[in-house]
Design an enzyme around this catalytic site. Structure first.
Site, PDB file in Angstrom:
ATOM      1  N   ASP A  63      50.779  37.633  -6.292  1.00 55.63           N
ATOM      2  CA  ASP A  63      49.611  36.763  -6.406  1.00 55.63           C
ATOM      3  C   ASP A  63      49.124  36.498  -4.988  1.00 55.63           C
ATOM      4  O   ASP A  63      49.800  35.817  -4.215  1.00 55.63           O
ATOM      5  CB  ASP A  63      50.001  35.461  -7.111  1.00 55.63           C
ATOM      6  CG  ASP A  63      48.820  34.524  -7.324  1.00 55.63           C
ATOM      7  OD1 ASP A  63      47.770  34.711  -6.671  1.00 55.63           O
ATOM      8  OD2 ASP A  63      48.951  33.583  -8.128  1.00 55.63           O
ATOM      9  N   SER A 143      30.839  41.759  -1.116  1.00 54.81           N
ATOM     10  CA  SER A 143      29.845  41.666  -2.183  1.00 54.81           C
ATOM     11  C   SER A 143      28.467  41.507  -1.567  1.00 54.81           C
ATOM     12  O   SER A 143      28.338  40.984  -0.454  1.00 54.81           O
ATOM     13  CB  SER A 143      30.158  40.463  -3.082  1.00 54.81           C
ATOM     14  OG  SER A 143      29.097  40.228  -3.997  1.00 54.81           O
ATOM     15  N   TYR A 160      31.970  31.564  -4.996  1.00 56.08           N
ATOM     16  CA  TYR A 160      32.196  32.986  -4.741  1.00 56.08           C
ATOM     17  C   TYR A 160      31.359  33.468  -3.551  1.00 56.08           C
ATOM     18  O   TYR A 160      31.886  34.087  -2.620  1.00 56.08           O
ATOM     19  CB  TYR A 160      31.861  33.796  -5.990  1.00 56.08           C
ATOM     20  CG  TYR A 160      32.104  35.280  -5.843  1.00 56.08           C
ATOM     21  CD1 TYR A 160      33.383  35.797  -5.929  1.00 56.08           C
ATOM     22  CD2 TYR A 160      31.051  36.163  -5.626  1.00 56.08           C
ATOM     23  CE1 TYR A 160      33.622  37.165  -5.805  1.00 56.08           C
ATOM     24  CE2 TYR A 160      31.269  37.528  -5.502  1.00 56.08           C
ATOM     25  CZ  TYR A 160      32.558  38.024  -5.588  1.00 56.08           C
ATOM     26  OH  TYR A 160      32.776  39.371  -5.455  1.00 56.08           O
ATOM     27  N   LYS A 164      32.582  34.842   0.162  1.00 58.63           N
ATOM     28  CA  LYS A 164      32.287  36.202   0.612  1.00 58.63           C
ATOM     29  C   LYS A 164      31.498  36.199   1.925  1.00 58.63           C
ATOM     30  O   LYS A 164      31.670  37.092   2.767  1.00 58.63           O
ATOM     31  CB  LYS A 164      31.530  36.973  -0.475  1.00 58.63           C
ATOM     32  CG  LYS A 164      32.395  37.314  -1.682  1.00 58.63           C
ATOM     33  CD  LYS A 164      33.573  38.214  -1.289  1.00 58.63           C
ATOM     34  CE  LYS A 164      34.364  38.685  -2.481  1.00 58.63           C
ATOM     35  NZ  LYS A 164      35.459  39.611  -2.108  1.00 58.63           N
TER      36      LYS A 164
END
Length: 249
Positions: A63, A143, A160, A164
């Site tokens: 993880d 991304s 998110y 990024k």
């Protein structure tokens, strides 16, 4: 890719999606690939699927939001495979809730997986590469949301995009630091558009064109294939104007 034959690559988030596609391509090109992911059963199936290929796949349950897991994995790699030459920081986390309504737990999970985990993996990989005087390569699967914030009908995917953006900046900082210590390790930041994987909400694929995980893996292979005097700093891969036929996840 010939210079990477029998070299060791680490791929995080290797159990599905982009990570799985990268693992397949690297093993087929005769690399020793270590996959790090939580779902060991999926990686074991992948290992069996690749058993007749030129290279080898070594799945490790890990993880990347847990530093202890990462350190154990890198320790095993040092002892069993004598180091690492390529690191693909691919594991990612997003949630579809609104940031203004989200839990702190979601905030922390996104940042741990998308930023802190890659930082720890990078630190450990660089330590090993420098000790071996290796001209390695570290790739961040970022991304387009690390370049521009977008809204997908009902969500902007919480933190998110901020994570990024930060990962992109981190990649640039790592590159500068490696230049400072006179290391030949390359850094590449790959920014996909919407990719047909398990992570985005299925509704996203109804309203937006997308690419496949294999398309992103092609970008990884391209970056790795460049000669030592060439560095692909950033590569953006987005859908073209022609919509591909819908596929089931």
């Amino acid at each position: 890719m010939d210079r990477w034959i029998n070299k060791v690559a680490i791929v995080t988030g290797a159990s599905s999606g982009i990570g799985e596609a990268i693992v397949k391509d690297l093993v087929k090109k005769n690399l020793k690939v270590v996959g790090l992911a939580r779902r060991l059963d999926k990686m074991e199936k992948l290992k069996n699927d690749l058993k007749n290929e030129k290279g080898a796949f070594f799945p490790i349950q890990c993880d990347v939001s847990q530093e202890e897991d990462i350190l154990k994995a890198f320790s095993w790699i040092e002892k069993q495979l004598d180091g690492v030459d390529i690191l693909i920081n691919n594991a990612g986390k997003c949630t579809m809730d609104l940031t203004i309504e989200s839990s702190t737990k979601n905030y922390r999970q996104i940042l741990d997986v998308n930023l802190i985990g890659p930082a720890i993996c990078t630190r450990e990989a660089v330590r090993i590469m420098r000790a071996r005087n290796s001209s390695g390569h570290i790739i961040y699967i970022n991304s387009v949301l690390g370049q521009n914030v977008e809204f997908f009908k009902t969500t902007a995917c919480n933190l998110y995009a901020p994570s990024k953006f930060a990962q992109r900046a981190m990649a640039q900082i790592i590159e500068l630091e490696l230049q400072h210590v006179k290391s030949n390790i390359k850094i590449t930041n790959i920014c996909p558009g919407l990719v047909k994987t398990e992570m985005p909400a299925k509704e996203c694929f109804e309203y937006h064109n997308y690419v496949l995980a294999e398309d992103i893996s092609d970008g990884v292979i391209y970056a790795l294939s460049t000669p030592p005097h060439v560095q692909v700093k950033e590569l953006t891969i987005t859908p073209g104007p022609t919509r591909i036929q819908s596929i089931q996840l």
